[in-house]
Design a protein around this motif. Structure first.
Motif, PDB file in Angstrom:
ATOM      1  N   VAL A  64      39.462  20.182  54.066  1.00 29.73           N
ATOM      2  CA  VAL A  64      38.959  19.856  55.853  1.00 29.73           C
ATOM      3  C   VAL A  64      38.522  20.993  55.787  1.00 29.73           C
ATOM      4  O   VAL A  64      37.083  21.271  56.401  1.00 29.73           O
ATOM      5  N   THR A  65      39.259  22.096  54.959  1.00 25.01           N
ATOM      6  CA  THR A  65      38.413  23.345  55.506  1.00 25.01           C
ATOM      7  C   THR A  65      37.454  23.393  55.049  1.00 25.01           C
ATOM      8  O   THR A  65      36.390  24.400  55.314  1.00 25.01           O
ATOM      9  N   LEU A  66      37.916  23.070  53.649  1.00 23.29           N
ATOM     10  CA  LEU A  66      36.850  23.429  52.622  1.00 23.29           C
ATOM     11  C   LEU A  66      35.265  22.725  52.667  1.00 23.29           C
ATOM     12  O   LEU A  66      34.351  23.182  52.789  1.00 23.29           O
ATOM     13  N   LEU A  67      35.804  21.633  52.909  1.00 27.04           N
ATOM     14  CA  LEU A  67      34.709  20.707  53.345  1.00 27.04           C
ATOM     15  C   LEU A  67      33.461  21.309  54.024  1.00 27.04           C
ATOM     16  O   LEU A  67      32.556  21.064  54.338  1.00 27.04           O
ATOM     17  N   PHE A  68      33.993  21.803  55.515  1.00 21.24           N
ATOM     18  CA  PHE A  68      33.378  22.062  56.583  1.00 21.24           C
ATOM     19  C   PHE A  68      32.303  23.206  56.132  1.00 21.24           C
ATOM     20  O   PHE A  68      30.825  23.693  56.305  1.00 21.24           O
ATOM     21  N   VAL A  69      33.191  24.262  55.719  1.00 26.01           N
ATOM     22  CA  VAL A  69      32.698  25.369  54.852  1.00 26.01           C
ATOM     23  C   VAL A  69      31.445  25.560  53.916  1.00 26.01           C
ATOM     24  O   VAL A  69      30.216  26.080  54.216  1.00 26.01           O
ATOM     25  N   THR A  70      31.934  24.214  52.821  1.00 29.32           N
ATOM     26  CA  THR A  70      30.666  24.083  52.199  1.00 29.32           C
ATOM     27  C   THR A  70      29.800  23.564  52.545  1.00 29.32           C
ATOM     28  O   THR A  70      28.452  23.751  52.051  1.00 29.32           O
ATOM     29  N   GLY A  71      29.833  22.715  53.368  1.00 27.72           N
ATOM     30  CA  GLY A  71      28.660  21.775  54.007  1.00 27.72           C
ATOM     31  C   GLY A  71      28.459  22.725  54.774  1.00 27.72           C
ATOM     32  O   GLY A  71      26.797  22.317  54.646  1.00 27.72           O
ATOM     33  N   MET A  72      28.570  23.273  56.315  1.00 26.97           N
ATOM     34  CA  MET A  72      27.458  24.718  56.396  1.00 26.97           C
ATOM     35  C   MET A  72      26.847  25.684  55.438  1.00 26.97           C
ATOM     36  O   MET A  72      25.794  25.680  55.813  1.00 26.97           O
ATOM     37  N   ALA A  73      27.278  25.829  54.794  1.00 25.60           N
ATOM     38  CA  ALA A  73      26.623  27.154  53.576  1.00 25.60           C
ATOM     39  C   ALA A  73      25.282  25.829  52.922  1.00 25.60           C
ATOM     40  O   ALA A  73      24.679  26.325  52.092  1.00 25.60           O
ATOM     41  N   MET A  74      25.833  24.904  52.452  1.00 28.26           N
ATOM     42  CA  MET A  74      24.536  24.091  51.620  1.00 28.26           C
ATOM     43  C   MET A  74      23.556  23.627  53.032  1.00 28.26           C
ATOM     44  O   MET A  74      22.126  23.674  52.713  1.00 28.26           O
ATOM     45  N   ILE A  75      23.794  23.539  54.136  1.00 28.59           N
ATOM     46  CA  ILE A  75      22.838  22.957  55.605  1.00 28.59           C
ATOM     47  C   ILE A  75      22.083  24.734  55.344  1.00 28.59           C
ATOM     48  O   ILE A  75      20.743  24.684  55.109  1.00 28.59           O
ATOM     49  N   LEU A  76      22.786  25.450  55.560  1.00 25.71           N
ATOM     50  CA  LEU A  76      22.473  27.273  55.717  1.00 25.71           C
ATOM     51  C   LEU A  76      21.376  27.644  54.472  1.00 25.71           C
ATOM     52  O   LEU A  76      20.324  27.635  54.776  1.00 25.71           O
ATOM     53  N   SER A  77      21.705  26.968  53.508  1.00 27.31           N
ATOM     54  CA  SER A  77      20.736  27.743  52.159  1.00 27.31           C
ATOM     55  C   SER A  77      19.983  26.784  52.003  1.00 27.31           C
ATOM     56  O   SER A  77      18.826  27.223  51.070  1.00 27.31           O
ATOM     57  N   THR A  78      19.728  25.455  52.310  1.00 30.33           N
ATOM     58  CA  THR A  78      18.165  25.007  52.374  1.00 30.33           C
ATOM     59  C   THR A  78      17.392  24.562  54.017  1.00 30.33           C
ATOM     60  O   THR A  78      16.666  22.869  54.205  1.00 30.33           O
ATOM     61  N   GLY A  79      17.613  25.481  54.760  1.00 34.65           N
ATOM     62  CA  GLY A  79      16.793  26.094  55.445  1.00 34.65           C
ATOM     63  C   GLY A  79      17.622  25.925  57.360  1.00 34.65           C
ATOM     64  O   GLY A  79      16.712  25.969  58.188  1.00 34.65           O
ATOM     65  N   GLY A  80      18.582  25.637  56.721  1.00 36.55           N
ATOM     66  CA  GLY A  80      18.909  25.147  58.353  1.00 36.55           C
ATOM     67  C   GLY A  80      19.371  23.905  59.182  1.00 36.55           C
ATOM     68  O   GLY A  80      19.024  22.938  58.155  1.00 36.55           O
ATOM     69  N   PHE A  81      19.385  23.543  60.042  1.00 39.95           N
ATOM     70  CA  PHE A  81      19.541  22.462  60.880  1.00 39.95           C
ATOM     71  C   PHE A  81      18.673  21.884  61.006  1.00 39.95           C
ATOM     72  O   PHE A  81      18.638  20.752  61.774  1.00 39.95           O
ATOM     73  N   ARG A  82      17.072  22.666  61.520  1.00 36.45           N
ATOM     74  CA  ARG A  82      16.090  22.351  61.311  1.00 36.45           C
ATOM     75  C   ARG A  82      15.879  21.218  60.622  1.00 36.45           C
ATOM     76  O   ARG A  82      15.229  21.404  58.671  1.00 36.45           O
ATOM     77  N   GLY A  83      15.275  20.097  60.678  1.00 39.44           N
ATOM     78  CA  GLY A  83      14.672  19.419  59.846  1.00 39.44           C
ATOM     79  C   GLY A  83      15.938  18.725  58.449  1.00 39.44           C
ATOM     80  O   GLY A  83      15.300  18.329  57.286  1.00 39.44           O
ATOM     81  N   LEU A  84      16.875  18.434  59.334  1.00 40.25           N
ATOM     82  CA  LEU A  84      18.296  17.771  58.236  1.00 40.25           C
ATOM     83  C   LEU A  84      17.581  16.136  58.284  1.00 40.25           C
ATOM     84  O   LEU A  84      17.088  15.822  58.573  1.00 40.25           O
TER      85      LEU A  84
END
Length: 152
Positions: A60-80
Motif C-alpha cells: 500500500v505504501t509503495l502503491l501510493f509512492v509509485t503512483g505519485m511518482a508516475m503522476i509527477l513524472s508526467t506533468g503533475g495533476f493538471r490534465g490527468l
C-alpha cells in the motif's frame, strides 16, 4: 526509464495485494474451515493474516509512492486522464478499509485469539472476510479501469 521502474513496482504491489486477497478469500480460509477445528483455524488465520499484512503494509505504501511518482513524472495533476483519477479515488477507499481492518478489526481478532475468546475471534475474522471481499471487488475494478480505460 524513469516511468518504467515505478510502473513495474506499482504493478507488482497491486498484484500482490489483490492476488493475496483472492488467495486468502478463495483458497486459504475455505481450506482452513474444511480441515481445522475453530481454535486451530482461528490461530492459523491470525498468524497467516499477520504475515500477509506485513506485505500489504509495504504494498500500500509503495502503491501510493509509485503512483505519485508516475503522476509527477508526467506533468503533475493538471490534465490527468479520468482513469488515473478513478484509480486514485478507489485506492484511497481501499486503503481506508485496509487501515480499519489492520488497526481495529484484526487487532481485536488477535487479542481474542490470545485470550481464547473463540466466538469473538470468529466474529472479528468474519468482519475481516467481508471487508476483504469489498476490497477485492474494488481492486478488480481498479484493474479494469487501468486496462479498459487505457484501451479507450
Amino acid at each position: 526509464m524513469s516511468y518504467a521502474i515505478p510502473l513495474f513496482i506499482h504493478l507488482l504491489c497491486a498484484a500482490f495485494w489483490v492476488g493475496g486477497m483472492a488467495t486468502m478469500h478463495f483458497a486459504v480460509r475455505p481450506s482452513a474451515v474444511a480441515t481445522l477445528e475453530p481454535p486451530l483455524r482461528l490461530r492459523m488465520m491470525a498468524a497467516t493474516l499477520r504475515r500477509f499484512f506485513v506485505g500489504v503494509d509495504a504494498s500500500v505504501t509503495l502503491l501510493f509512492v509509485t503512483g505519485m511518482a508516475m503522476i509527477l513524472s508526467t506533468g503533475g495533476f493538471r490534465g490527468l486522464h479520468w482513469r488515473i483519477e478513478a484509480m486514485m479515488s478507489i485506492a484511497i477507499v481501499m486503503a481506508a478499509i485496509y487501515v480499519y481492518i489492520r488497526a481495529s478489526v484484526f487487532k481485536a481478532m488477535r487479542r481474542a485469539v490470545e485470550e481464547s475468546a473463540w466466538p469473538v475471534a470468529a466474529a472479528r475474522l468474519n468482519t475481516v472476510r467481508k471487508l476483504v471481499m469489498v476490497n477485492l471487488v474494488l481492486g478488480v475494478i481498479v484493474f479494469g479501469v487501468a486496462t479498459v480505460g487505457r484501451a479507450s
